[in-house]
Design a protein around this motif. Structure first.
Motif, PDB file in Angstrom:
ATOM      1  N   TYR A   1       1.173   6.743   3.367  1.00  0.00           N
ATOM      2  CA  TYR A   1      -0.121   7.391   3.610  1.00  0.00           C
ATOM      3  C   TYR A   1      -0.295   8.742   4.175  1.00  0.00           C
ATOM      4  O   TYR A   1      -0.952   9.764   3.609  1.00  0.00           O
ATOM      5  CB  TYR A   1      -1.091   6.239   4.569  1.00  0.00           C
TER       6      TYR A   1
ATOM      7  N   GLN B   1       2.233   3.032  -2.284  1.00  0.00           N
ATOM      8  CA  GLN B   1       2.130   1.807  -1.206  1.00  0.00           C
ATOM      9  C   GLN B   1       2.601   0.666  -1.928  1.00  0.00           C
ATOM     10  O   GLN B   1       3.329  -0.364  -1.477  1.00  0.00           O
ATOM     11  CB  GLN B   1       0.847   1.575  -0.750  1.00  0.00           C
TER      12      GLN B   1
ATOM     13  N   GLU C   1       2.166   3.021   6.287  1.00  0.00           N
ATOM     14  CA  GLU C   1       1.396   4.058   7.094  1.00  0.00           C
ATOM     15  C   GLU C   1       2.033   5.559   6.796  1.00  0.00           C
ATOM     16  O   GLU C   1       1.319   6.534   6.744  1.00  0.00           O
ATOM     17  CB  GLU C   1       1.337   4.028   8.670  1.00  0.00           C
TER      18      GLU C   1
ATOM     19  N   LEU D   1      -1.664   7.349  -3.697  1.00  0.00           N
ATOM     20  CA  LEU D   1      -1.441   6.616  -2.294  1.00  0.00           C
ATOM     21  C   LEU D   1      -1.188   4.963  -2.729  1.00  0.00           C
ATOM     22  O   LEU D   1      -0.504   4.425  -2.462  1.00  0.00           O
ATOM     23  CB  LEU D   1      -2.405   6.726  -1.529  1.00  0.00           C
TER      24      LEU D   1
END
Length: 222
Positions: free
Chosen positions: A95, A196, A92, A192
């Motif tokens: 992000y 991740q 998160e 992103l």
């Protein structure tokens, strides 16, 4: 005034013992005596007892009535839970970081990575471990989520000792640095999916680390 002195003394004892346990100066399974620690610090037993209680709450000490207090070993259950929580939070965070990342953010990470390189070149693994901590904290802070790092820190600390032991493998610090570079590069591109994926790959090293430490230091596990 008495309460202030007691709190300050407790904090001093707690912080010193905490650092020694996390840095593995005091190893898992080591027995600690209130009276011996009190003599070492030149204090009464009460602040030592208070510090022990706090370390117990941190899952770093095991206090058993009528038995010796000892430094806790690694718990597979606690480590796996901490790993899951940390992964969820950091996915998160990247992000959010991708949405605000700029050249200034990247410059801060690049400086940290240069210091990591210097620590590896100098063979200073303790310093490298601290810079690893700072690298992740920077992403939280620069993405505008410093409080989230404090929340995640409790989970991170449950595996910090294992991470430090893993640096006994000569290639481990270099592998971690490679991961950090991949994370930094993905953030610089504001990609992103790549960021991740890099986080997942980085934190998945813990699985290999646990296996390595369990094989080389089985007595450190509960």
């Amino acid at each position: 005034m008495e309460n202030i002195v007691r709190r300050t003394t407790t904090d001093a004892v707690y912080e010193k013992l905490h650092d020694e346990i996390i840095s593995l100066e005091i190893l898992p399974g080591t027995k600690l005596s209130e009276s011996e620690v009190a003599r070492r610090f030149g204090v009464s037993r009460q602040p030592v007892r208070n510090a022990f209680t706090r370390l117990c709450n941190d899952d770093l000490l095991l206090i058993r009535p009528q038995k010796a207090t000892e430094v806790r070993g690694f718990s597979m259950e606690r480590v796996e839970l901490a790993r899951l929580v940390r992964l969820s939070v950091e996915l998160e965070i990247v992000y959010r970081a991708v949405g605000v990342w700029d050249a200034s953010c990247q410059a801060h990470l690049a400086e940290n990575i240069r210091w990591q390189e210097q620590a590896i070149e100098g063979g200073d693994l303790t310093k490298f471990h601290a810079l690893d901590y700072d690298f992740h904290k920077l992403i939280y802070v620069l993405s505008g989520n410093p409080t989230a790092f404090e929340v995640m820190l409790e989970c991170k600390q449950k595996v910090d000792r294992i991470c430090l032991l893993s640096l006994e493998k000569s290639s481990e610090a270099t592998s971690i640095l490679t991961d950090h570079r991949a994370i930094a590069e993905s953030l610089a591109l504001r990609d992103l999916d790549a960021a991740q994926a890099a986080i997942r790959a980085h934190l998945s090293r813990l699985d290999e680390t646990i296996e390595f430490i369990h094989e080389t230091h089985p007595n450190f596990f509960e």
